[in-house]
Structure formats: structure tokens, C-alpha cells
Scaffold this active site. Structure first.
Site, PDB file in Angstrom:
ATOM      1  N   SER A 149     -30.828 -20.799  -8.450  1.00  0.00           N
ATOM      2  CA  SER A 149     -30.157 -19.203  -8.670  1.00  0.00           C
ATOM      3  C   SER A 149     -29.221 -19.316  -9.834  1.00  0.00           C
ATOM      4  O   SER A 149     -28.575 -18.327 -10.200  1.00  0.00           O
ATOM      5  CB  SER A 149     -29.493 -18.642  -7.496  1.00  0.00           C
ATOM      6  OG  SER A 149     -28.426 -19.410  -7.082  1.00  0.00           O
ATOM      7  N   LYS A 187     -21.542 -20.256  -7.102  1.00  0.00           N
ATOM      8  CA  LYS A 187     -22.111 -18.745  -7.605  1.00  0.00           C
ATOM      9  C   LYS A 187     -20.800 -18.400  -8.290  1.00  0.00           C
ATOM     10  O   LYS A 187     -19.785 -19.071  -8.328  1.00  0.00           O
ATOM     11  CB  LYS A 187     -22.181 -17.773  -6.425  1.00  0.00           C
ATOM     12  CG  LYS A 187     -23.371 -17.920  -5.567  1.00  0.00           C
ATOM     13  CD  LYS A 187     -24.678 -17.643  -6.187  1.00  0.00           C
ATOM     14  CE  LYS A 187     -25.809 -17.753  -5.488  1.00  0.00           C
ATOM     15  NZ  LYS A 187     -26.048 -19.064  -5.013  1.00  0.00           N
TER      16      LYS A 187
END
Length: 229
Positions: A149, A187
Site C-alpha cells: 500500500s 501510513k
């Protein structure tokens, strides 16, 4: 002038060299001085180099040489040279040697972290050797990346994330976020309308939105290490 810890460390290094002819490891130095992290050992080694007491031998990660007798420096007291002793002042210490480019610090390796859906970040006992040039000041640890991701940020599955330990971060920084005290993920951090949003760097993955109390920042990305097979 040496601090008490600097004096203690150079004595320890000299003793180990006299006993075995081999420099102590960063882990051994950390335990001998009762330090919390190996980055503290690295700072002490650098300070001793600057003062001309030791030098690191090139092309060898654990090779140290004591240049000056540590008993010549009393902790916390600077020895004053006689005012007319020009020779002793000019020869007081050898020029400090530059740190070799391959200087290595062993970081604690705390399992795997998701760059995708959150997975458990395991506390491990292993370590990862990391070039010191990749790290700045502060306490660091490493995590192995799992998932895709964050690929548009240049972070790939199997990379090792080098993380500076902190519990605060600014919007837009890449962080290690612990979700619900159980799962960790890597993230971009954003605060949005009273919520915390963890954004991926891959359009095939969706942002994750949580209440502020669900997310704890455990570190900021400081660097990456990639192994090519």
C-alpha cells in the site's frame, strides 16, 4: 575533558582489547554502561573520536583502537597545560579520524508491519545491522514491511523501515500507527475533521479512518533498507 560515561566507555574498550584483542560489540558496550539504546553508544564513540581517544579502523564494523590512555583524562576535569609548554599544547591530541562510511549500528528488529491492512507488529529479540549514515539523532528501531500500500512512496514488500521512536508527528508524515492497541501499520498521517486518517500511497487501497483515541503514533519513518537477492 571527558564525561563520566565517555571515560567509562574508553576504559571498557581498552580492557577488552587487552584481554582478547577484539573490540566489544555495540550490544556489549550498551550493557556495560547500562544505556537504553545502541544509538547512545554511537554518540559516545563519536565524542571519543573527536577528542582523539579512539579511532574506528576502516572497512571493519567492530574494529576500534585506543589512541590515548584513558587515565590521562579525569572525568569532568580538563587538564591544563603549562603556559610556556608550546610543544605539549601543539601535540596534545592526534587529529580526529573521520568516521568510515561503513560504520554500522545494530537496531532492534521488531517484527513485521503492514503497508496494507493493519497487522500485528511483533516485539522481537533480533537486530538489524544498519549503516549509521542512514540515521539521524534519536532512538531508532526497524520493522520489516509487509504489503504494497506504500509503493508510490517507494516502500515495497520486504523492505526494512527504519523508524525514529516518537509519539508525535505532523500531518503528511509517514508514521508507524498502532490501532486499538493491537495492530500496527505504516501510513501517511492526517487529521481530518476530528478524526485520524491513515492514507496509503497506492490507489488500489483505501484510507483508514479512526477516532483519535484509537490511534497511537509509535514512530516516524527515518529511512529504508532494501536487500537485493
Amino acid at each position: 575533558m571527558l564525561t563520566a560515561k565517555q571515560h567509562e566507555l574508553v576504559l571498557f574498550i581498552q580492557k577488552r582489547l587487552e584481554e582478547s584483542g577484539i573490540s566489544p560489540s555495540f550490544e556489549e558496550m550498551k550493557e556495560a554502561l547500562d544505556l537504553k539504546s545502541k544509538s547512545g553508544v554511537h554518540r559516545l564513540i563519536s565524542a571519543l573520536e573527536e577528542r582523539g581517544f579512539i579511532r574506528r579502523l576502516p572497512n571493519r564494523a567492530r574494529a576500534l583502537e585506543v589512541l590515548k590512555n584513558p587515565e590521562d583524562a579525569v572525568p569532568g576535569i580538563a587538564a591544563a597545560a603549562p603556559a610556556n609548554d608550546v610543544v605539549s599544547r601543539t601535540r596534545s591530541a592526534p587529529a580526529p579520524q573521520p568516521a568510515p562510511a561503513n560504520d554500522v549500528i545494530e537496531l532492534p528488529l521488531h517484527g513485521r508491519i503492514a503497508a496494507g491492512a493493519p497487522i500485528e507488529a511483533l516485539e522481537g529479540q533480533s537486530s538489524l545491522p544498519v549503516p549509521a549514515a542512514l540515521l539521524g539523532p534519536g532512538d531508532h528501531y526497524a520493522l520489516e514491511v509487509s504489503g504494497d500500500s506504500m509503493i508510490e512512496a517507494g516502500i515495497f514488500d520486504g523492505d526494512f523501515a527504519l523508524v525514529k521512536r516518537t509519539d508525535t508527528a505532523r500531518d503528511g508524515e509517514i508514521v508507524v500507527a498502532l490501532v486499538d492497541n493491537e495492530e500496527a501499520t505504516l501510513k501517511y498521517l492526517h487529521r481530518d475533521g476530528g478524526m485520524v486518517r491513515l492514507d496509503p500511497a497506492n490507489p488500489s487501497h483505501s484510507p483508514q479512518v479512526y477516532q483519535p483515541g484509537q490511534v497511537q503514533v509509535q514512530g516516524k519513518l527515518a529511512g529504508l533498507l532494501r536487500r537485493y537477492h
